[in-house]
Write an enzyme that holds these catalytic residues in place. Structure first.
Site, PDB file in Angstrom:
ATOM      1  CD  GLU A 137      -3.043  -1.112   2.171  1.00  0.00           C
ATOM      2  OE1 GLU A 137      -4.103  -1.694   1.925  1.00  0.00           O
ATOM      3  OE2 GLU A 137      -2.859  -0.490   3.229  1.00  0.00           O
TER       4      GLU A 137
ATOM      5  CD  GLU B 298      -3.589  -6.288   2.527  1.00  0.00           C
ATOM      6  OE1 GLU B 298      -4.436  -5.650   3.190  1.00  0.00           O
ATOM      7  OE2 GLU B 298      -2.360  -6.105   2.629  1.00  0.00           O
TER       8      GLU B 298
HETATM    9  C1  BGP Z   1      -4.400  -3.062   4.825  1.00  0.00           C
HETATM   10  C2  BGP Z   1      -3.025  -3.459   5.275  1.00  0.00           C
HETATM   11  C3  BGP Z   1      -2.947  -4.688   6.113  1.00  0.00           C
HETATM   12  C4  BGP Z   1      -4.158  -4.957   6.930  1.00  0.00           C
HETATM   13  C5  BGP Z   1      -5.468  -4.642   6.284  1.00  0.00           C
HETATM   14  C6  BGP Z   1      -6.658  -4.624   7.198  1.00  0.00           C
HETATM   15  O1  BGP Z   1      -4.503  -1.678   4.817  1.00  0.00           O
HETATM   16  O2  BGP Z   1      -2.183  -3.674   4.174  1.00  0.00           O
HETATM   17  O3  BGP Z   1      -1.747  -4.692   6.800  1.00  0.00           O
HETATM   18  O4  BGP Z   1      -4.069  -5.054   8.224  1.00  0.00           O
HETATM   19  O5  BGP Z   1      -5.457  -3.421   5.604  1.00  0.00           O
HETATM   20  O6  BGP Z   1      -6.602  -3.473   7.976  1.00  0.00           O
HETATM   21  P1  BGP Z   1      -6.762  -3.445   9.536  1.00  0.00           P
HETATM   22  O7  BGP Z   1      -5.820  -4.449  10.045  1.00  0.00           O
HETATM   23  O8  BGP Z   1      -6.410  -2.081   9.936  1.00  0.00           O
HETATM   24  O9  BGP Z   1      -8.168  -3.780   9.796  1.00  0.00           O
END
Ligand code: BGP
Length: 491
Positions: free
Chosen positions: A192, A385
């Protein structure tokens, strides 16, 4: 009734990140990364979240660094994947993953980020992990830097604000490419990459002082340095292994105009250019588009960009475009209804439901986005993701979690992915977030669970740390074995 299947060789799997699940923060000579300084906030209000939860100010940073005994540092313990990876990989196979995306912790290889020689224990550890995965026929996709830059570089040179970090990072890249060229085919230089503009600390690994008038300029400079590092990483990896594939990873903040009023459409266009397309433009074409150059001018953002850097950016563009997609948002010229989201703020969409953290669930949005990106760039896509975070409990009787909501979420997104492929989009992979419960990046909660596998660990680190396959894990395996057919069966 449709019955679409994944194309031959499709990578269907799950994702994770070293700093969120490895734990073992001081084992085998690992140095501290920025993630190791983040703390759990017991009083966190899930209804009021924004990107500031990703940042640490100077005071908090010093306090964390000195280790206030009252603090809880969830990323330091994670779920101990570092020591449990063998068993966990077997579980990943049991839930049907043929691919697993993870980062390799920079501070395991270079504890301070800039040592002359890498830590041999790290090289060995990840070689073992890759070898185990290979035995199980799991393709490992490596994110080189996932929100875990070394504290040593922050202290020395403000990490990505300094061009020296490009060289330090590239030494790390070279080691990975040389050591693992026979075991890794897909590389993502940064997770990201657009996070750097949202959070100097999490994305850029540096601290901003309060009321810094040049804050925006600094964030874009750090981002530019990362863009250069991303291009150079591709150069290095390809020189070592010409068959390797290198792709960007961008948080896809797709957004709809609130109405068809031209002012709203224009506001949405601007936001999309700034939050999303500028990153894909750089990855695919190696350029700052005219709109972003105008934005820099209007905002008095002056970047240090050498002509050699510009050449590299154009020459070493990405082989595939990967992105995270959790939700969509809405933009209007006069925002009223703000809604929290994956590290951004958008407005409420009355046609969509949202998670407890305010992330608006939009499976069709994935198909729209995939078509849009493929139409613009004609490069293979990889959804790196996608998933749903839910505060859920293990059923003590059945020792599982009946997470039908996760099955619905994944099912609808996967169907839309297959529909996009049918539309003509080339897509090479999908790694859901996450294979296994881990620490949340934005809120440092264990209780914001995304996994196909439940981990008995609480926000404060207590719990047995045992693993249990959720209902979604069993379902995912069937989807994988049916090569997607199961998605189209009536319930
Ligand atoms: C993305 C990131 C991850 C992850 C995911 C979910 O932004 O790349 O590392 O954790 O989101 O977000 P969160 O864990 O804040 O719910």
């Amino acid at each position: 009734m449709k019955n679409l299947k994944f194309p031959k060789g499709f990578l269907l799997g799950g994702a994770g990140a070293a700093n969120q699940f490895e734990g073992a923060f001081d084992q085998d000579k690992k140095g501290l990364s920025i993630a190791d300084l983040k703390t759990w906030d017991e009083k966190l209000d899930r209804k009021k979240l924004d990107s500031s939860s990703l940042d640490l100010d100077r005071e908090k940073y010093e306090e964390s660094k000195n280790g206030n005994p009252k603090n809880i540092y969830p990323n330091r313990f994670g779920i101990d994947f570092y020591n449990k990876y063998k068993d966990d990989l077997i579980l990943f196979k049991e839930v049907g993953l043929n691919c697993f995306r993870t980062s390799f912790a920079w501070t395991r290889f270079f504890p301070n980020g800039d040592e002359k020689n890498p830590n041999q224990l790290a090289i060995k550890h990840y070689k073992n992990l890759l070898t185990e995965a290979k035995k199980l026929n799991i393709e490992v996709v490596v994110t080189i830097s996932h929100y875990e830059s070394p504290i040593g570089l922050l202290e020395k040179q403000n990490t990505w604000l300094s061009k020296q970090t490009i060289h330090d990072y590239l030494r790390f890249v070279e080691i990975l490419a040389k050591e693992y060229k026979d075991l890794v085919k897909y590389w993502m230089p940064f997770n990201e990459i657009n996070c750097t503009v949202l959070s100097a600390f999490t994305g850029g690994g540096f601290l901003l002082e309060k009321n810094d008038l040049k804050a925006e300029e600094k964030k874009y400079q750090a981002l530019h340095n990362q863009f250069v590092a991303q291009a150079m990483a591709k150069k290095i990896i390809k020189e070592i292994d010409p068959s390797a594939q290198v792709g960007c990873m961008i948080a896809a903040f797709s957004s709809y105009p609130a109405t068809c009023k031209p002012e709203d459409v224009r506001a949405n266009q601007l936001k999309s250019q700034l939050q999303m397309y500028m990153y894909f433009d750089m990855a695919a074409k190696g350029i700052y588009s005219p709109f972003i150059l105008k934005y820099f001018k209007d905002e008095n953002i002056n970047l240090e960009i050498t002509s050699q850097e510009s050449d590299y950016l154009k020459k070493y563009t990405m082989d595939f475009l990967s992105f995270s997609y959790y939700m969509s948002s809405v933009t209007s010229a006069n925002p009223e209804n703000n809604q929290s989201g994956n590290i951004i703020i958008g407005e409420k969409n009355p046609y969509l439901s949202a998670t407890e953290w305010g992330w608006q669930i939009d499976p069709q949005g994935l198909r729209i986005l995939m078509n849009d990106l493929y139409d613009r760039y004609r490069l293979p896509l990889f959804i790196s993701e996608n998933g749903i975070g839910v505060d859920e409990k293990l059923d003590p009787k059945t020792l599982t979690v009946n997470d039908n909501y996760r099955i619905d979420y994944l099912k609808e997104h996967l169907k839309n992915l297959l529909l996009a492929i049918e539309d003509g989009v080339e897509c090479i992979g999908y790694t859901m977030w996450t294979a296994i419960d881990l620490v949340s990046a934005s809120t440092r909660e264990m209780s914001k669970r995304y996994g196909l596998i439940y981990v008995d660990r609480n926000d404060d680190g207590s719990g047995s740390n045992k693993r249990f396959i959720k209902k979604s894990g069993k379902w995912f395996k069937e989807v994988s074995e049916s090569n997607g057919s199961l998605l189209w069966k009536l319930e």
